[in-house]
Design an enzyme around this catalytic site. Structure first.
Site, short mmCIF file in Angstrom:
data_model
loop_
_atom_site.label_atom_id
_atom_site.label_comp_id
_atom_site.label_asym_id
_atom_site.label_seq_id
_atom_site.Cartn_x
_atom_site.Cartn_y
_atom_site.Cartn_z
N SER A 16 23.28 15.81 -22.12
CA SER A 16 23.75 16.28 -23.42
C SER A 16 22.52 16.52 -24.28
CB SER A 16 24.72 15.27 -24.04
OG SER A 16 25.35 15.82 -25.18
N HIS A 37 26.27 19.44 -22.02
CA HIS A 37 27.14 19.73 -23.16
C HIS A 37 26.57 20.89 -23.96
CE1 HIS A 37 28.62 15.28 -23.00
NE2 HIS A 37 29.24 16.05 -22.11
N ASP A 75 29.95 10.20 -22.20
CA ASP A 75 30.42 11.00 -21.07
C ASP A 75 29.52 10.75 -19.87
OD1 ASP A 75 31.94 12.84 -19.65
OD2 ASP A 75 30.89 14.58 -20.45
#
Length: 206
Positions: free
Chosen positions: A20, A47, A140
């Protein structure tokens, strides 16, 4: 970080990476330390901003010695290529080693989701999978790491001290399911050494 008596192994077949915020820097350092003939497919969830339109993938491809592409739905996964989930799509590994792209609900507020990729890949490649969690500011990927561990795969987290945003790798480490903690440079070196070991083993005759 656990000590895993299964290691080292020479039967890996694929790598999945989740990242991310701070992911570009980490992945650039990994790719800088793998060869252009790296043999295993690499599947990536980063992401992305919903309006990315492939720009991140284009940018990463300039730092990578292997092709980095955004796949089409039902695309066959091939050795030596890297596949990045497009913005707004989950990327799933199917049992026939093709890629499915879906617009199912977000997971951990994310689509694409690292968990979705990791969990599907774990079911397909089992102990032949390497799962890597990099820099990020949410959680995540932790459940996906657990799934890879359950199926016998190897799990790696970026050393939080080297991460721009340490929350994501730290959460994975705290799950107790991470086998190795490395800097991005060390991850690249480990992948290179592992594929060379696999090549040497496959060429050995009893």
């Amino acid at each position: 970080m656990s000590s895993d008596p299964r290691l080292p192994r020479s039967a890996f077949r694929a790598v999945v990476i989740g990242a991310s915020a701070g992911g570009f820097e980490a992945m650039s350092n990994i790719f800088a330390n793998i060869p252009s003939d790296f043999p295993w497919p690499i599947l990536i969830v980063q992401h992305l901003h919903p309006t990315d339109e492939g720009r991140f993938c284009e940018h990463l491809s300039t730092a990578a010695p292997v092709p980095v592409i955004e796949p089409c739905d039902k695309e066959k996964i091939e050795p030596g290529k890297s596949y990045m989930a497009p913005a707004n799509y989950h990327m799933i590994v199917e049992s026939d080693e093709t890629i499915a792209l879906t617009v199912d609900e977000k997971c951990n507020y994310s689509r694409p989701s690292i968990n979705v990729l990791f969990e599907s890949a774990a079911r397909v490649w089992k102990e032949s999978l390497i799962g890597i969690i990099l820099s990020g500011a949410n959680f995540d990927g932790t459940e996906g790491i657990r799934e890879i561990h359950v199926f016998g795969g190897l799990t790696i987290a970026q050393d939080p001290k080297t991460a721009t945003h340490p929350v994501m790798p730290k959460a994975a480490i705290e799950s107790g399911k991470i086998d190795k903690v490395f800097s991005p440079r060390q991850i690249g070196e480990f992948l290179t050494a592992s594929c060379k070991s696999a090549a040497g083993t496959s060429g050995t005759r009893s």
